[in-house]
Design a protein around this motif. Structure first.
Motif, PDB file in Angstrom:
ATOM      1  N   LEU A  27       0.791  -1.226   0.000  1.00  0.00           N
ATOM      2  CA  LEU A  27       0.000   0.000   0.000  1.00  0.00           C
ATOM      3  C   LEU A  27       0.826   1.279   0.000  1.00  0.00           C
ATOM      4  N   LYS A  28       2.021   1.238   0.569  1.00  0.00           N
ATOM      5  CA  LYS A  28       2.762   2.472   0.784  1.00  0.00           C
ATOM      6  C   LYS A  28       3.945   2.669  -0.177  1.00  0.00           C
ATOM      7  N   THR A  29       4.180   1.687  -1.028  1.00  0.00           N
ATOM      8  CA  THR A  29       5.314   1.846  -1.945  1.00  0.00           C
ATOM      9  C   THR A  29       4.822   1.787  -3.387  1.00  0.00           C
ATOM     10  N   ALA A  30       5.554   2.470  -4.254  1.00  0.00           N
ATOM     11  CA  ALA A  30       5.184   2.530  -5.674  1.00  0.00           C
ATOM     12  C   ALA A  30       5.461   1.197  -6.363  1.00  0.00           C
ATOM     13  N   GLU A  31       4.638   0.882  -7.372  1.00  0.00           N
ATOM     14  CA  GLU A  31       4.779  -0.390  -8.080  1.00  0.00           C
ATOM     15  C   GLU A  31       6.134  -0.509  -8.777  1.00  0.00           C
ATOM     16  N   ASP A  32       6.706   0.602  -9.176  1.00  0.00           N
ATOM     17  CA  ASP A  32       8.013   0.525  -9.848  1.00  0.00           C
ATOM     18  C   ASP A  32       9.172   0.418  -8.862  1.00  0.00           C
ATOM     19  N   GLY A  33       8.855   0.415  -7.552  1.00  0.00           N
ATOM     20  CA  GLY A  33       9.890   0.243  -6.537  1.00  0.00           C
ATOM     21  C   GLY A  33      10.724   1.477  -6.274  1.00  0.00           C
ATOM     22  N   SER A  34      10.401   2.576  -6.894  1.00  0.00           N
ATOM     23  CA  SER A  34      11.259   3.763  -6.823  1.00  0.00           C
ATOM     24  C   SER A  34      11.384   4.321  -5.406  1.00  0.00           C
ATOM     25  N   ASN A  35      10.324   4.216  -4.584  1.00  0.00           N
ATOM     26  CA  ASN A  35      10.406   4.770  -3.229  1.00  0.00           C
ATOM     27  C   ASN A  35      10.531   3.694  -2.155  1.00  0.00           C
ATOM     28  N   LEU A  36      10.716   2.446  -2.563  1.00  0.00           N
ATOM     29  CA  LEU A  36      10.763   1.349  -1.585  1.00  0.00           C
ATOM     30  C   LEU A  36      11.949   1.506  -0.637  1.00  0.00           C
ATOM     31  N   GLY A  37      13.119   1.866  -1.169  1.00  0.00           N
ATOM     32  CA  GLY A  37      14.291   2.047  -0.311  1.00  0.00           C
ATOM     33  C   GLY A  37      14.050   3.108   0.752  1.00  0.00           C
ATOM     34  N   PHE A  65       3.249  -0.343  14.179  1.00  0.00           N
ATOM     35  CA  PHE A  65       4.307  -1.338  14.402  1.00  0.00           C
ATOM     36  C   PHE A  65       4.919  -1.165  15.790  1.00  0.00           C
ATOM     37  N   PRO A  66       5.320  -2.269  16.436  1.00  0.00           N
ATOM     38  CA  PRO A  66       5.877  -2.179  17.789  1.00  0.00           C
ATOM     39  C   PRO A  66       7.318  -1.685  17.780  1.00  0.00           C
ATOM     40  N   TYR A  67       7.766  -1.293  18.949  1.00  0.00           N
ATOM     41  CA  TYR A  67       9.166  -0.939  19.166  1.00  0.00           C
ATOM     42  C   TYR A  67       9.946  -2.247  19.362  1.00  0.00           C
ATOM     43  N   VAL A  68      10.941  -2.477  18.533  1.00  0.00           N
ATOM     44  CA  VAL A  68      11.667  -3.754  18.567  1.00  0.00           C
ATOM     45  C   VAL A  68      12.922  -3.662  19.411  1.00  0.00           C
ATOM     46  N   ASN A  69      13.736  -2.616  19.213  1.00  0.00           N
ATOM     47  CA  ASN A  69      14.978  -2.457  19.957  1.00  0.00           C
ATOM     48  C   ASN A  69      15.953  -3.586  19.625  1.00  0.00           C
ATOM     49  N   GLY A  70      16.740  -4.023  20.623  1.00  0.00           N
ATOM     50  CA  GLY A  70      17.694  -5.098  20.413  1.00  0.00           C
ATOM     51  C   GLY A  70      18.839  -4.719  19.504  1.00  0.00           C
ATOM     52  N   LYS A  71      18.955  -3.447  19.145  1.00  0.00           N
ATOM     53  CA  LYS A  71      20.018  -2.923  18.290  1.00  0.00           C
ATOM     54  C   LYS A  71      19.945  -3.418  16.843  1.00  0.00           C
ATOM     55  N   LEU A  72      18.906  -4.189  16.543  1.00  0.00           N
ATOM     56  CA  LEU A  72      18.790  -4.718  15.188  1.00  0.00           C
ATOM     57  C   LEU A  72      18.584  -3.607  14.168  1.00  0.00           C
ATOM     58  N   PHE A  73      17.847  -2.561  14.558  1.00  0.00           N
ATOM     59  CA  PHE A  73      17.525  -1.484  13.617  1.00  0.00           C
ATOM     60  C   PHE A  73      18.227  -0.180  13.978  1.00  0.00           C
ATOM     61  N   GLU A  74      19.247  -0.278  14.816  1.00  0.00           N
ATOM     62  CA  GLU A  74      19.890   0.918  15.341  1.00  0.00           C
ATOM     63  C   GLU A  74      20.859   1.557  14.347  1.00  0.00           C
ATOM     64  N   GLU A  75      21.669   0.760  13.685  1.00  0.00           N
ATOM     65  CA  GLU A  75      22.719   1.300  12.815  1.00  0.00           C
ATOM     66  C   GLU A  75      22.127   1.924  11.547  1.00  0.00           C
ATOM     67  N   PHE A  76      22.699   3.043  11.130  1.00  0.00           N
ATOM     68  CA  PHE A  76      22.275   3.662   9.885  1.00  0.00           C
ATOM     69  C   PHE A  76      22.835   2.863   8.718  1.00  0.00           C
ATOM     70  N   LEU A  77      21.965   2.492   7.785  1.00  0.00           N
ATOM     71  CA  LEU A  77      22.385   1.713   6.625  1.00  0.00           C
ATOM     72  C   LEU A  77      22.103   2.474   5.339  1.00  0.00           C
ATOM     73  N   MET A  78      22.961   2.279   4.373  1.00  0.00           N
ATOM     74  CA  MET A  78      22.682   2.773   3.021  1.00  0.00           C
ATOM     75  C   MET A  78      21.689   1.802   2.394  1.00  0.00           C
ATOM     76  N   ILE A  79      20.465   2.267   2.160  1.00  0.00           N
ATOM     77  CA  ILE A  79      19.436   1.393   1.591  1.00  0.00           C
ATOM     78  C   ILE A  79      19.598   1.357   0.076  1.00  0.00           C
ATOM     79  N   PRO A  80      19.608   0.183  -0.536  1.00  0.00           N
ATOM     80  CA  PRO A  80      19.794   0.114  -1.991  1.00  0.00           C
ATOM     81  C   PRO A  80      18.589   0.681  -2.745  1.00  0.00           C
ATOM     82  N   ALA A  81      18.841   1.081  -3.972  1.00  0.00           N
ATOM     83  CA  ALA A  81      17.756   1.542  -4.846  1.00  0.00           C
ATOM     84  C   ALA A  81      17.028   0.313  -5.385  1.00  0.00           C
TER      85      ALA A  81
END
Length: 777
Positions: A27-37, A65-81
């Motif tokens: 629902l929230k991302t474009a079909e061509d994937g352009s904004n998925l990253g 969505f719940p707060y997960v923590n555990g440092k799994l989502f803490e680091e900043f990542l370069m999201i691919p296109a």
């Protein structure tokens, strides 16, 4: 990838509302994937933010969505296109049901996507659950279940046992994607579940068809993921291991929820398995644990964490001085340092010949430079490091390893240190079995499992395999030696000459000819038809293939050849010239010098009679097929030869006594016998003082074996010695030969393999005594 794995799993197991992650993508991302990253970057940020700290204007779909923590989502990542195809693949993945998938399978996925060469370099051999169970059951699991069944009728003892489960610490110092830790944690949680059920019965809490009444079960759980530690050289599998441990924890919580009737999930994540990214051989394993009694701090205004007992909450203390030693929970002597209770795993499968210089240096360093340490496999360093760590403790360790560590020359180098220097005792062992898993492109490896400690136990277990691909037979023994035998601790070391007065074994004839001195059947016939007198320069030649599979090949044997005759055979001259050019073209000076004798094999040994021994032979044969040759035949360097042998020598070497010795002392190529001169033959204890009559009987029985083999001229030795197709007459002949040879050793027959091996080891020690005295002088 690791974060997406968690989200796919969470979508199907109640961590997220069912399919909310899938709906978010749809629902929230474009079909061509352009904004998925970009949307994934925001999504990961939301999962890492407590609800009370999220922006009020946040999209309601994300806010759910719940707060997960555990440092799994803490680091900043370069999201691919992303593009449309990548988005479609992610949606297809999210349509699968991830709830029932074992987190252990992530190891298989990881191995499948690795480059095969990289997999070999890292030794990343993912271990299947079946093989993990082979290790953890005798290491600790069977014992814990046995203890539970003994005390489950006593509430006080059961409570103490439950506390004990929550205090156990496990280390996998080569954890890969965490399979050992995952399965171990799951099994410990299953045991804890039984313990809690029994404790509830003591309290009179009853349950019906739908499980227990609504009980806040979380307060009863003591086994936690932070009791599990791992070290992994590569970062990607280390992160996979962390997430996989959270996933198995959640699966077990769902199982608890089903059993006790109240949904239970640990969110936000507060505790996690402690997976360290680094080189296990360069890390102090003890430093991974938080000690109970003391922590040294050399820093100003540092926050340190002190633990009263494992699984307790951390307490933060502000340090004001430069160097402070804190004591927490009583006097230091009342709180001994926490250590790991169990060390387990599957260290890298990297052989001595394919190790990098860096890896070899690490092994030599662990062995403290002891003799031979530069020739052993990489895994041996984990054994030595474990042996050092477990000194004077109740710690148990066990590793899956290639079977090379209990065969050939590695035995004395590794186990000489393990047993003599570090005084470890082997508690259980799986003899050679074929290693397998569910991964694509898996390696063909033959393994053993060895469990050990620095203390002894009266009951030890050997798991023996009739079929390396099948299930083992459990044997209870009093002692296990480094060859995984119920026998004395004897080390068979490399020796340049035989310990007995017998002919020396050597290599066969090395041609070094580029194939130019060899002829097949048609080439031989063609040559003789043109030049009949050339026949005297041709001999039947045998390498291992020709010998075992009855293949026909010939060679030019030009020793003492008349030059004037050779000049009349142009085809032989052409072959000689081709050999000369082949040797001159070599970059090795040692090869070039033989260009001066191009008509001859490089190495030539042609005694009047000699025994032939294949270098490699199938483990499925009861006997290694040996040959008894005359100088009519040429054996190449692909075979061993024993010059000037009698039928007596042939008979002893063709007997079950020699095969038992070979089986437990030789190295292996996969699971096949790899015969050796310095380990097997030169150390073989021959009969001590057989009389003339006994020797004659052995010769007669040996001759009978050869005659029966010759009565099947169209069958190869591979056919004759395949236990499914061995003629009954040959079976009987070998049985008669076995008896004759055994009577040369002693007057009473042997009734088992163990009796034979015990006797041979004792005789070996007896032969060594005068040799050792001579060496000392």
């Amino acid at each position: 990838m690791v974060r997406l794995l968690f989200c796919l799993f969470a979508d199907d197991t109640g961590i997220f509302e069912k399919d909310t992650f899938k709906e978010f993508i749809e629902l929230k991302t474009a079909e061509d994937g352009s904004n998925l990253g970009a949307m994934l970057a925001q999504f990961f940020q939301v999962l890492n933010t407590p609800r009370e700290k999220r922006m009020s204007s946040l999209d309601e779909h994300l806010a759910a969505f719940p707060y997960v923590n555990g440092k799994l989502f803490e680091e900043f990542l370069m999201i691919p296109a992303f593009n449309s195809r990548m988005r479609d693949i992610l949606l297809q993945c999210s349509s699968l049901n991830w709830g029932k998938i074992s987190p252990a399978i992530f190891g298989s996925m990881f191995q499948s996507v690795m480059d095969p060469k990289e997999r070999r370099n890292l030794g990343a051999h993912y271990t299947s659950e079946k093989n993990i169970q082979k290790l953890i059951k005798p290491l600790f699991l069977d014992e814990l279940w046995e203890e539970y069944h003994k005390i489950k009728g006593n509430k006080k003892q059961l409570l103490e046992f439950h506390v004990k489960l929550g205090r156990l610490n496990f280390l996998d110092p080569a954890c890969g994607c965490g399979n050992f830790l995952i399965i171990t944690y799951r099994e410990l949680r299953l045991l804890e579940m039984d313990v809690i059920k029994t404790l509830f019965r003591f309290e009179g809490i009853k349950f019906g068809e739908s499980g227990y009444a609504q009980v806040p079960i979380s307060q009863f759980l003591k086994v936690e993921v932070d009791q599990f530690y791992g070290i992994e050289y590569e970062e990607f599998p280390a992160r996979i291991a962390e997430v996989a441990m959270w996933l198995i924890d959640h699966q077990m919580n769902l199982r608890i929820s089903e059993e006790f009737g109240l949904y239970f999930a640990r969110l936000p994540l507060k505790k996690s398995a402690k997976i360290f990214h680094g080189d296990a051989l360069n890390i102090d394993w003890q430093s991974l644990l938080n000690p109970i009694n003391t922590i040294d701090v050399i820093a100003k205004h540092a926050n340190i964490y002190l633990v009263n007992e494992p699984a307790a909450e951390y307490k933060t203390v502000n340090v004001q001085s430069e160097s402070v030693k804190f004591h927490y929970g009583g006097k230091p002597e009342e709180n001994p340092e926490i250590k790991f209770d169990f060390i387990l795993g599957n260290p890298p499968f990297i052989g001595a010949k394919v190790m990098s210089s860096f890896q070899r240096e690490a092994v030599v360093k662990e062995f403290e430079g002891s003799q031979g340490s530069g020739t052993v496999d990489y895994v041996t360093a984990w054994y030595i490091k474990s042996a050092k760590y477990i000194q004077d403790s109740n710690i148990k360790a066990a590793f899956v390893s290639t079977n090379s560590i209990v065969q050939g020359e590695q035995v004395s180098i590794l186990w000489g240190q393990m047993l003599n220097k570090y005084k470890v005792k082997i508690h259980f062992a799986h003899r050679t079995f074929k290693w397998n898993n569910e991964a694509r492109g898996k390696a063909a490896v033959y393994c053993v499992i060895v469990g050990f400690a620095s203390f002894d136990v009266s009951r030890k277990l050997i798991y023996d395999y009739d079929d390396v691909k099948g299930d083992p037979n459990e044997i209870t023994v009093k002692h296990i030696n480094p060859y995984l035998l119920d026998a004395k601790d004897v080390f068979v070391t490399k020796r340049s000459t035989p310990i007995c007065d017998v002919p020396k074994l050597s290599f066969g004839n090395m041609p070094l000819d580029g194939g130019n001195l060899f002829l097949n059947e048609s080439e031989k016939e063609s040559l003789i038809s043109k030049y009949p007198h050339a026949s005297k320069y041709l001999k039947r030649v045998f390498g291992s293939e020709e010998f075992l599979y009855n293949k026909t090949r010939y060679c030019l044997w030009l020793e003492n050849a008349q030059p004037n005759e050779l000049r009349q055979i142009p085809e032989i001259l052409e072959r000689i010239e081709a050999v000369r050019k082949f040797r001159l073209a070599s970059i090795a000076p040692s090869t070039q010098k033989f260009a001066s004798t191009p008509g001859l094999f490089r190495d030539r040994r042609l005694p009047k009679t000699y025994v032939v021994v294949p270098k490699v032979s199938s483990e499925k044969r009861k006997y290694i097929p040996l040959g008894f040759f005359t100088d009519e035949y040429i054996a190449t360097d692909l075979l061993f030869i024993i010059p000037d042998c009698s039928l007596y020598h042939f008979g002893v070497l063709s007997s079950i006594m020699h095969m038992v010795w070979t089986n437990f002392t030789c190295g292996r190529l996969e699971s096949r016998f790899r015969y050796s001169k310095d380990i097997v033959y030169n150390n073989f204890p021959w009969p001590k003082s057989p009389n003339n009559n006994q020797k004659i009987i052995v010769e007669e029985k040996a001759k009978a074996v050869l005659e029966i083999r010759e009565s099947f001229p169209n069958s190869s030795l591979a056919d004759l010695y395949d236990q499914k197709t061995t003629p009954i007459s040959l079976v009987k002949a070998h049985n008669e030969l076995d008896k004759a040879v055994e009577f040369c050793y002693r007057s009473q027959p042997f009734t088992s393999e163990k009796m034979r091996m015990d006797y041979l080891f004792e005789l070996y020690e007896e032969y060594l005594k005068p040799l050792n005295l001579k060496k000392k002088k």
